[in-house]
Enzyme design. Structure first.
Site, mmCIF file in Angstrom:
data_model
loop_
_atom_site.group_PDB
_atom_site.id
_atom_site.type_symbol
_atom_site.label_atom_id
_atom_site.label_comp_id
_atom_site.label_asym_id
_atom_site.label_seq_id
_atom_site.Cartn_x
_atom_site.Cartn_y
_atom_site.Cartn_z
ATOM 1 N N THR A 93 0.839 -1.199 0.000
ATOM 2 C CA THR A 93 0.000 0.000 0.000
ATOM 3 C C THR A 93 0.877 1.254 0.000
ATOM 4 O O THR A 93 1.984 1.249 0.526
ATOM 5 C CB THR A 93 -0.936 0.025 1.219
ATOM 6 O OG1 THR A 93 -0.171 0.185 2.416
ATOM 7 C CG2 THR A 93 -1.757 -1.251 1.309
ATOM 8 N N GLY A 94 0.363 2.310 -0.629
ATOM 9 C CA GLY A 94 1.126 3.561 -0.677
ATOM 10 C C GLY A 94 2.427 3.422 -1.437
ATOM 11 O O GLY A 94 3.456 3.972 -1.037
ATOM 12 N N ALA A 95 2.404 2.701 -2.549
ATOM 13 C CA ALA A 95 3.644 2.397 -3.274
ATOM 14 C C ALA A 95 3.908 3.337 -4.444
ATOM 15 O O ALA A 95 4.746 3.040 -5.294
ATOM 16 C CB ALA A 95 3.603 0.958 -3.775
ATOM 17 N N TYR A 275 -1.099 10.829 14.499
ATOM 18 C CA TYR A 275 -0.206 9.952 13.726
ATOM 19 C C TYR A 275 0.495 8.965 14.647
ATOM 20 O O TYR A 275 0.536 7.756 14.374
ATOM 21 C CB TYR A 275 0.827 10.780 12.962
ATOM 22 C CG TYR A 275 1.895 9.928 12.317
ATOM 23 C CD1 TYR A 275 1.685 9.356 11.065
ATOM 24 C CD2 TYR A 275 3.103 9.665 12.960
ATOM 25 C CE1 TYR A 275 2.646 8.543 10.474
ATOM 26 C CE2 TYR A 275 4.069 8.867 12.384
ATOM 27 C CZ TYR A 275 3.836 8.308 11.142
ATOM 28 O OH TYR A 275 4.797 7.499 10.571
#
Length: 400
Positions: A93-95, A275
């Site tokens: 993910t988020g690549a 976060y």
């Protein structure tokens, strides 16, 4: 991730926080040796029965080790095992940038992996993969927006329809909004950092768990990227605002800021803390996966902190002065600087290295770039809190 000393520098350049000019951000955890099973230490009766345990041990060992014995029966078994080896399939993910893209590149370059880039922006991911030289035959882009649980479900449905096996899932994508004064919300109304970093990945992992179970790959793994700033047993983790999940009342209330707080602990919104809290959730989730499923499935569940990536898009929402000074601060003061390329290689190790198959581990690297089992803080390793977080998360994402 890239926040080993982000909070510390922010404290140093802010006029209302204490100066910490003598702080050293070197890793203080002791190094622990990782015991690696020798694939040659296999009893002959295990070879004859062809048990699952034997297959895993042979598969994760170096190929040359399988062919060095003079036992004819073992050579035949090893040859049969090699025939079943195929390219692995890994979802990251988020690549489309940063650590995720660097990891995809490191894995694709081996020629042993087909990489699925799970990203919000299809075109951006396609261009990014090509720009770093990932061969077209080694990657596929699939749309995934972790800030929408409907998108997560659609992604899982599309992946299952593809007919591809799933061997490794890497939960890497993250949202970091340290300067936000007001919360931003996901499609379902959850605070964005926790909704994306934790809840989106939690649902994704749960829905793809059966696919991982069914994998015939030698070593199947589920990896969730952690952060040192959520670990309050470190210097960086003790720079305010510190991570603290409290009794999870905000999460139980839906994190919507209307009927409850947008923060997990029920407090007032703080972007940096949101976060850090989400990263504690990531590490607790990894451990709960390990406790619930490792023995039954043989899946390796792990988290990691790949080092401080001082130059990364994760900091795009930070103040300009921070973005200007932080890389130099890391390179020349703390000497903890790690490039995206190096961090990507480290995450790729956790994906594929035979020596990093231990489950339930939070991996880190020392200044000699050697991996070791890092220690989690009391809260990030609290089994009771992990169990409670799991149960509440199930309800929040609609699994219970």
């Amino acid at each position: 991730m890239a926040l080993q000393t982000a909070s510390l520098l922010q404290a140093a350049i802010s006029t209302h926080k204490e100066r910490k000019s003598n702080a050293s951000l070197k890793e203080t955890s002791s190094l622990f040796g990782v015991s690696v099973s020798d694939p040659l230490r296999v009893e002959f009766d295990s070879l004859v029965t062809g048990s699952k345990q034997f297959k895993r041990k042979v598969s994760v060992g170096p190929i040359r080790a399988q062919t060095t014995t003079a036992t004819p029966a073992f050579n035949q078994s090893a040859q049969e095992g090699k025939k079943t080896i195929r390219k692995g399939n890994v979802i990251i993910t988020g690549a489309s940038s940063g650590l995720g893209l660097a990891t995809a590149k490191a894995l694709a370059e081996t020629g042993k992996w087909d990489v699925i880039l799970a990203c919000r922006n299809f075109l951006k991911a396609e261009r990014a993969a090509k720009s770093v030289g990932i061969a077209k035959e080694n990657f596929t882009v699939m749309h995934l927006d972790l800030a929408s649980l409907d998108s997560v479900r659609q992604f899982v449905d599309n992946f299952k329809r593809s007919g591809k096996p799933l061997d490794v899932l890497v939960c890497n994508a993250a949202v970091y909004l340290p300067t936000a004064k007001e919360p931003t919300f996901t499609a379902e109304g959850f605070e964005l950092s926790v909704g994306t970093n934790h809840l989106g990945h939690f649902l994704l992992s749960r829905l793809l768990l059966d696919d991982l179970k069914q994998s015939d790959y030698p070593s199947k793994r589920l990896i969730i990227v952690g952060s040192i700033t959520g670990n309050t047993n470190t210097l960086a983790g003790n720079v305010p605002p510190k991570a603290n999940l409290g009794d999870l009342r905000g999460l139980a209330g839906g994190l919507n800021g209307l009927n409850s707080s947008p923060m997990i602990d029920g407090g007032e919104f703080d972007g940096a803390k949101a976060y850090k809290d989400s990263k504690v959730c990531n590490m607790l989730t990894m451990q709960e996966f390990h406790r619930r499923y490792h023995e039954e499935t043989g899946i390796t569940f792990a988290s990691l902190y790949p080092g401080c990536i001082a130059e990364t898009g994760l900091f795009r929402e930070h103040i300009p002065l921070f973005r200007l000074l932080f890389p130099a601060f890391q390179k020349y003061i703390t000497r903890g600087y790690v490039s995206e390329e190096e961090a990507g290689k480290r995450l790729a190790q956790v994906v594929s290295n035979p020596s990093l198959t231990k489950s339930g581990v939070y991996w880190s690297w020392n200044q000699s770039s050697a991996s070791f089992e890092n220690q989690l803080s009391k809260e990030a390793s609290d089994a009771k809190k992990a169990h409670k977080l799991w149960e509440i998360s199930e309800k929040v994402v609609g699994l219970a």
